[in-house]
Design a protein around this motif. Structure first.
Motif, PDB file in Angstrom:
ATOM      1  N   GLY A  63      -0.006   8.840  -4.611  1.00 50.70           N
ATOM      2  CA  GLY A  63       0.133   8.350  -5.980  1.00 50.70           C
ATOM      3  C   GLY A  63      -0.103   9.451  -7.006  1.00 50.70           C
ATOM      4  N   PRO A  64      -0.768   9.164  -8.110  1.00 53.40           N
ATOM      5  CA  PRO A  64      -1.637   8.011  -8.329  1.00 53.40           C
ATOM      6  C   PRO A  64      -0.937   6.719  -8.754  1.00 53.40           C
ATOM      7  CG  PRO A  64      -1.693   9.449 -10.237  1.00 53.40           C
ATOM      8  CD  PRO A  64      -0.857  10.148  -9.208  1.00 53.40           C
ATOM      9  N   ASP A  65       0.365   6.766  -9.032  1.00 56.29           N
ATOM     10  CA  ASP A  65       1.053   5.552  -9.484  1.00 56.29           C
ATOM     11  C   ASP A  65       1.927   4.937  -8.398  1.00 56.29           C
ATOM     12  OD1 ASP A  65       0.133   5.668 -12.235  1.00 56.29           O
ATOM     13  OD2 ASP A  65       1.457   7.386 -12.471  1.00 56.29           O
ATOM     14  N   ILE A  66       2.578   5.778  -7.596  1.00 59.42           N
ATOM     15  CA  ILE A  66       3.496   5.330  -6.549  1.00 59.42           C
ATOM     16  C   ILE A  66       3.226   6.178  -5.310  1.00 59.42           C
ATOM     17  CG2 ILE A  66       5.924   4.958  -5.925  1.00 59.42           C
ATOM     18  CD1 ILE A  66       6.491   5.437  -9.025  1.00 59.42           C
ATOM     19  N   ARG A  67       3.191   5.550  -4.139  1.00 59.51           N
ATOM     20  CA  ARG A  67       2.915   6.297  -2.913  1.00 59.51           C
ATOM     21  C   ARG A  67       4.169   6.429  -2.051  1.00 59.51           C
ATOM     22  NH1 ARG A  67       1.105   0.974  -1.015  1.00 59.51           N
ATOM     23  NH2 ARG A  67       1.982   0.554   1.063  1.00 59.51           N
ATOM     24  N   TRP A  68       4.164   7.451  -1.210  1.00 61.16           N
ATOM     25  CA  TRP A  68       5.197   7.613  -0.185  1.00 61.16           C
ATOM     26  C   TRP A  68       5.027   6.513   0.850  1.00 61.16           C
ATOM     27  CZ3 TRP A  68       4.896  11.055   4.620  1.00 61.16           C
ATOM     28  CH2 TRP A  68       6.164  11.175   5.219  1.00 61.16           C
ATOM     29  N   VAL A  69       6.117   6.098   1.461  1.00 60.55           N
ATOM     30  CA  VAL A  69       6.072   5.002   2.428  1.00 60.55           C
ATOM     31  C   VAL A  69       5.721   5.491   3.832  1.00 60.55           C
ATOM     32  CG1 VAL A  69       8.477   5.007   3.223  1.00 60.55           C
ATOM     33  CG2 VAL A  69       7.255   2.814   2.948  1.00 60.55           C
ATOM     34  N   GLY A  70       5.630   6.809   4.017  1.00 63.43           N
ATOM     35  CA  GLY A  70       5.195   7.329   5.305  1.00 63.43           C
ATOM     36  C   GLY A  70       6.301   7.722   6.261  1.00 63.43           C
ATOM     37  N   ASN A  71       7.566   7.518   5.872  1.00 66.72           N
ATOM     38  CA  ASN A  71       8.705   7.940   6.696  1.00 66.72           C
ATOM     39  C   ASN A  71       9.908   8.142   5.785  1.00 66.72           C
ATOM     40  OD1 ASN A  71      10.558   5.434   6.681  1.00 66.72           O
ATOM     41  ND2 ASN A  71       8.619   4.549   7.354  1.00 66.72           N
ATOM     42  N   GLU A  72      10.964   8.742   6.342  1.00 67.85           N
ATOM     43  CA  GLU A  72      12.204   8.929   5.579  1.00 67.85           C
ATOM     44  C   GLU A  72      13.355   8.178   6.249  1.00 67.85           C
ATOM     45  OE1 GLU A  72      12.517  13.189   5.205  1.00 67.85           O
ATOM     46  OE2 GLU A  72      11.120  13.243   3.502  1.00 67.85           O
ATOM     47  N   LYS A  73      13.018   7.050   6.872  1.00 63.25           N
ATOM     48  CA  LYS A  73      13.998   6.245   7.585  1.00 63.25           C
ATOM     49  C   LYS A  73      14.499   5.059   6.766  1.00 63.25           C
ATOM     50  CE  LYS A  73      11.781   7.309  12.020  1.00 63.25           C
ATOM     51  NZ  LYS A  73      11.060   6.751  13.203  1.00 63.25           N
ATOM     52  N   GLY A  74      13.841   4.806   5.626  1.00 65.87           N
ATOM     53  CA  GLY A  74      14.241   3.664   4.819  1.00 65.87           C
ATOM     54  C   GLY A  74      13.523   2.390   5.187  1.00 65.87           C
ATOM     55  N   VAL A  75      12.323   2.517   5.792  1.00 66.50           N
ATOM     56  CA  VAL A  75      11.644   1.336   6.328  1.00 66.50           C
ATOM     57  C   VAL A  75      10.226   1.226   5.786  1.00 66.50           C
ATOM     58  CG1 VAL A  75      10.871   0.169   8.420  1.00 66.50           C
ATOM     59  CG2 VAL A  75      13.000   1.483   8.448  1.00 66.50           C
ATOM     60  N   ALA A  76       9.969   0.170   5.019  1.00 72.94           N
ATOM     61  CA  ALA A  76       8.611  -0.169   4.604  1.00 72.94           C
ATOM     62  C   ALA A  76       7.989  -1.068   5.671  1.00 72.94           C
ATOM     63  CB  ALA A  76       8.621  -0.892   3.259  1.00 72.94           C
ATOM     64  N   GLY A  77       6.685  -1.167   5.666  1.00 75.51           N
ATOM     65  CA  GLY A  77       6.009  -2.004   6.640  1.00 75.51           C
ATOM     66  C   GLY A  77       6.338  -3.477   6.457  1.00 75.51           C
ATOM     67  N   GLU A  78       6.459  -4.193   7.563  1.00 75.15           N
ATOM     68  CA  GLU A  78       6.640  -5.652   7.451  1.00 75.15           C
ATOM     69  C   GLU A  78       5.426  -6.261   6.777  1.00 75.15           C
ATOM     70  OE1 GLU A  78       8.491  -8.014  10.431  1.00 75.15           O
ATOM     71  OE2 GLU A  78       9.162  -6.264  11.539  1.00 75.15           O
ATOM     72  N   THR A  79       4.260  -5.690   7.028  1.00 74.21           N
ATOM     73  CA  THR A  79       3.089  -5.956   6.207  1.00 74.21           C
ATOM     74  C   THR A  79       3.019  -4.820   5.207  1.00 74.21           C
ATOM     75  OG1 THR A  79       1.871  -7.098   7.956  1.00 74.21           O
ATOM     76  CG2 THR A  79       0.577  -6.133   6.163  1.00 74.21           C
ATOM     77  N   ASN A  80       3.074  -5.147   3.930  1.00 69.00           N
ATOM     78  CA  ASN A  80       3.170  -4.114   2.904  1.00 69.00           C
ATOM     79  C   ASN A  80       2.336  -4.506   1.685  1.00 69.00           C
ATOM     80  OD1 ASN A  80       3.914  -1.971   1.288  1.00 69.00           O
ATOM     81  ND2 ASN A  80       5.992  -2.708   0.911  1.00 69.00           N
ATOM     82  N   TRP A  81       1.108  -3.980   1.671  1.00 67.12           N
ATOM     83  CA  TRP A  81       0.235  -4.212   0.518  1.00 67.12           C
ATOM     84  C   TRP A  81       0.495  -3.146  -0.538  1.00 67.12           C
ATOM     85  CZ3 TRP A  81      -2.349  -8.596   0.010  1.00 67.12           C
ATOM     86  CH2 TRP A  81      -2.624  -9.351   1.149  1.00 67.12           C
ATOM     87  N   ASN A  82       0.529  -3.574  -1.786  1.00 64.86           N
ATOM     88  CA  ASN A  82       0.688  -2.632  -2.896  1.00 64.86           C
ATOM     89  C   ASN A  82      -0.602  -1.880  -3.181  1.00 64.86           C
ATOM     90  OD1 ASN A  82       3.483  -3.127  -3.948  1.00 64.86           O
ATOM     91  ND2 ASN A  82       2.702  -5.205  -4.034  1.00 64.86           N
ATOM     92  N   SER A  83      -1.684  -2.313  -2.593  1.00 66.09           N
ATOM     93  CA  SER A  83      -2.979  -1.687  -2.817  1.00 66.09           C
ATOM     94  C   SER A  83      -3.312  -0.704  -1.706  1.00 66.09           C
ATOM     95  CB  SER A  83      -4.073  -2.755  -2.912  1.00 66.09           C
ATOM     96  OG  SER A  83      -4.023  -3.627  -1.789  1.00 66.09           O
ATOM     97  N   ILE A  84      -4.051   0.324  -2.080  1.00 63.20           N
ATOM     98  CA  ILE A  84      -4.472   1.351  -1.128  1.00 63.20           C
ATOM     99  C   ILE A  84      -5.675   2.058  -1.738  1.00 63.20           C
ATOM    100  CG2 ILE A  84      -3.125   3.327  -1.971  1.00 63.20           C
ATOM    101  CD1 ILE A  84      -2.193   3.633   1.026  1.00 63.20           C
ATOM    102  N   THR A  85      -6.494   2.655  -0.904  1.00 66.22           N
ATOM    103  CA  THR A  85      -7.640   3.420  -1.387  1.00 66.22           C
ATOM    104  C   THR A  85      -7.320   4.902  -1.277  1.00 66.22           C
ATOM    105  OG1 THR A  85      -9.170   1.682  -0.685  1.00 66.22           O
ATOM    106  CG2 THR A  85     -10.107   3.865  -1.081  1.00 66.22           C
ATOM    107  N   PRO A  86      -7.104   5.589  -2.388  1.00 64.35           N
ATOM    108  CA  PRO A  86      -6.658   6.988  -2.345  1.00 64.35           C
ATOM    109  C   PRO A  86      -7.586   7.901  -1.553  1.00 64.35           C
ATOM    110  CG  PRO A  86      -6.446   6.110  -4.555  1.00 64.35           C
ATOM    111  CD  PRO A  86      -7.189   5.084  -3.761  1.00 64.35           C
ATOM    112  N   ASP A  87      -8.881   7.597  -1.553  1.00 61.59           N
ATOM    113  CA  ASP A  87      -9.831   8.462  -0.849  1.00 61.59           C
ATOM    114  C   ASP A  87      -9.567   8.514   0.647  1.00 61.59           C
ATOM    115  OD1 ASP A  87     -11.015   8.925  -3.247  1.00 61.59           O
ATOM    116  OD2 ASP A  87     -12.755   7.637  -2.919  1.00 61.59           O
ATOM    117  N   THR A  88      -8.801   7.577   1.181  1.00 67.61           N
ATOM    118  CA  THR A  88      -8.515   7.573   2.615  1.00 67.61           C
ATOM    119  C   THR A  88      -7.324   8.466   2.962  1.00 67.61           C
ATOM    120  OG1 THR A  88      -6.981   5.692   2.508  1.00 67.61           O
ATOM    121  CG2 THR A  88      -9.321   5.191   2.779  1.00 67.61           C
ATOM    122  N   LEU A  89      -6.656   9.020   1.951  1.00 73.40           N
ATOM    123  CA  LEU A  89      -5.419   9.752   2.179  1.00 73.40           C
ATOM    124  C   LEU A  89      -5.632  11.256   2.075  1.00 73.40           C
ATOM    125  CD1 LEU A  89      -3.045   7.499   0.057  1.00 73.40           C
ATOM    126  CD2 LEU A  89      -3.525   7.353   2.501  1.00 73.40           C
TER     127      LEU A  89
END
Length: 482
Positions: A232-258
């Motif tokens: 972020g801090p406003d928008i995060r990467w989805v973790g891949n470049e395949k075009g696939v978000a998680g089937e479980t997809n929370w908009n929340s995240i804790t930046p300190d874990t990244l």
């Protein structure tokens, strides 16, 4: 006639009266999106434009030693880019103004490695200017990507490079009008030309750029800009470049874990965290071709309309935004094959996800907050994104049933939460009435801004959505059937 509802729902803090009963609006479930993040969610699809010396060297990552003279498109038609994108449903475009090779698509005052020293327009051209103006003309938002890594600069890795980087950001954010999103990635350090040194350079990505100061600088110039990066801090990467978000997809995240290189980081980015402390939704970036820059050898490998539709379902259909890369060819225009794929994609969207069968339906909910009309089940089918069905406080398991005027074949179900008050739903199922009994036809975990589920086509006149788990009273703003 005696009124059963006194007053109107004007703001989150207003208490409604139903007879003698007080109906308190739902309290937010934190974190919640900012106003600019809410507006970002509504964009849904926009385009990436990768175009630089790599287009002419047939590389993906330039080394930084490219002669600016190689950049010589026969024409650059940013209006074609913008027109095609507008016609095919995109809402914005983000231009790669400088990739890792350091070549700038605008005549920067701080380097010779730019269009100023190319034969294109005799060194008088400015692709950033042409693109930003074309975007505004077409009614698209304009964003920029400027790589933090620069394989051309002799001073990369030293403090003076940070001043250089910030000076170029000042140029981009003061000379080209509003920028809705600043995009930067995690490719930082490695081998490069580095002004003739031709060596490996490593930097500490967590500290070298001093991102807090850099982002504060940018926001001082354009307060409404959104920042995209791994964390972020406003928008995060989805973790891949395949075009696939998680089937479980929370908009929340804790930046300190990244942290770059941390085990499991891509999975965290893909799914978010139900207990995340910040609202940092995922953006799905993927290219219409195997590579990010144009290569003639990939003309036969452009994603088909059907493949693009699948990506749409696994990105926008899972609550993320889709950033689709379309690279201009050596002529400076979108290749005809790419344009045909985009038009075919738009046609599939129109055919499959335009005719909402749930517009004139009867709605019955198992629970309505305070039995107030302002929260009743009809709000999911009124076409107003600012109204929603809500349950009583503490009621986190509830059903809502819609009855169509006649039996119809249904292939897609769309759900939306009222995310202005936070993301809540943790699990749900969808059922159809078949031969007098309810049959489960789909289910999932999160909903978020938008969830689209493709089901085995079913002919029915009744659909029931069952919220089986939620952080708090579920707030459902839209149900659409296609």
């Amino acid at each position: 006639m005696k009124k059963t509802i006194i007053g109107s729902f004007l703001c989150m803090g207003l208490v409604l009266s139903v007879g003698a009963q007080k109906v308190t609006p739902p309290a937010p479930v934190y974190p919640v999106p900012s106003a600019r993040q809410l507006a970002w969610h509504q964009l849904e699809t926009y385009a990436f434009i990768h175009f630089t010396t790599n287009t002419f060297t047939d590389k993906e990552w330039g080394f930084g030693d490219e002669d600016p003279g190689i950049f010589n498109p026969s024409k650059v038609d940013a209006n074609q880019w913008a027109t095609v994108l507008k016609q095919t449903g995109f809402k914005a475009m983000i231009l790669t103004t400088k990739h890792h090779d350091g070549f700038c698509l605008w005549p920067s005052n701080y380097t010779e490695h730019s269009v100023r020293n190319s034969p294109w327009k005799n060194g008088k051209g400015d692709i950033v200017k042409e693109t930003s103006e074309a975007a505004r003309k077409a009614g698209l938002k304009f964003g920029v990507y400027m790589s933090p890594w620069d394989r051309n600069r002799a001073d990369y890795g030293s403090p003076s490079y940070i001043s250089y980087y910030r000076n170029q950001l000042k140029e981009l954010f003061t000379n080209y009008g509003p920028v809705f999103e600043m995009w930067f990635d995690g490719a930082n350090g490695g081998d490069g030309y580095y002004g003739g040194k031709r060596e490996q350079r490593k930097i500490n990505g967590a500290t070298y750029y001093d991102w807090p100061t850099t982002l504060k600088l940018v926001r001082s110039m354009q307060p409404d800009v959104l920042f995209f990066s791994d964390a972020g801090p406003d928008i995060r990467w989805v973790g891949n470049e395949k075009g696939v978000a998680g089937e479980t997809n929370w908009n929340s995240i804790t930046p300190d874990t990244l942290y770059a290189g941390k085990s499991g980081i891509n999975e965290i980015l893909n799914t978010g965290s139900d207990d995340g402390t910040k609202w940092i939704p995922a953006e799905v970036d993927v290219s219409i071709r195997p590579g990010w820059f144009y290569h003639a050898s990939e003309d036969s490998k452009v994603k088909t309309p059907e493949q693009l539709f699948e990506i749409y379902l696994s990105s926008v259909g899972r609550g993320s935004n889709l950033l689709l890369n379309i690279p201009p060819d050596r002529n400076g225009v979108f290749h005809p094959t790419d344009v045909a794929a985009l038009r075919g994609f738009k046609k599939l969207l129109e055919e499959r996800l335009t005719n909402n069968l749930a517009r004139q339906v009867r709605v019955k909910a198992s629970n309505i907050r305070g039995n107030a009309a302002v929260y009743n089940g009809a709000k999911i089918a009124d076409g107003d994104k600012n109204t929603y069905w809500a349950t009583d406080e503490g009621v986190t398991v509830a059903d809502i049933e819609v009855e169509l005027p006649a039996a119809k074949k249904i292939s897609y179900v769309l759900l939306q939460e009222y995310i202005a008050l936070g993301q809540r739903v943790k699990a749900f199922t969808i059922e159809a009435l078949k031969n007098g009994s309810w049959k489960e036809i789909a289910g999932g975990t999160t909903i978020g801004y938008k969830r689209i589920l493709r089901i085995d086509p079913v002919v029915t006149s009744k659909i029931r959505v069952r919220i089986t788990d939620s952080k708090a009273a579920p707030l459902i703003s839209n149900l659409a059937l296609y």
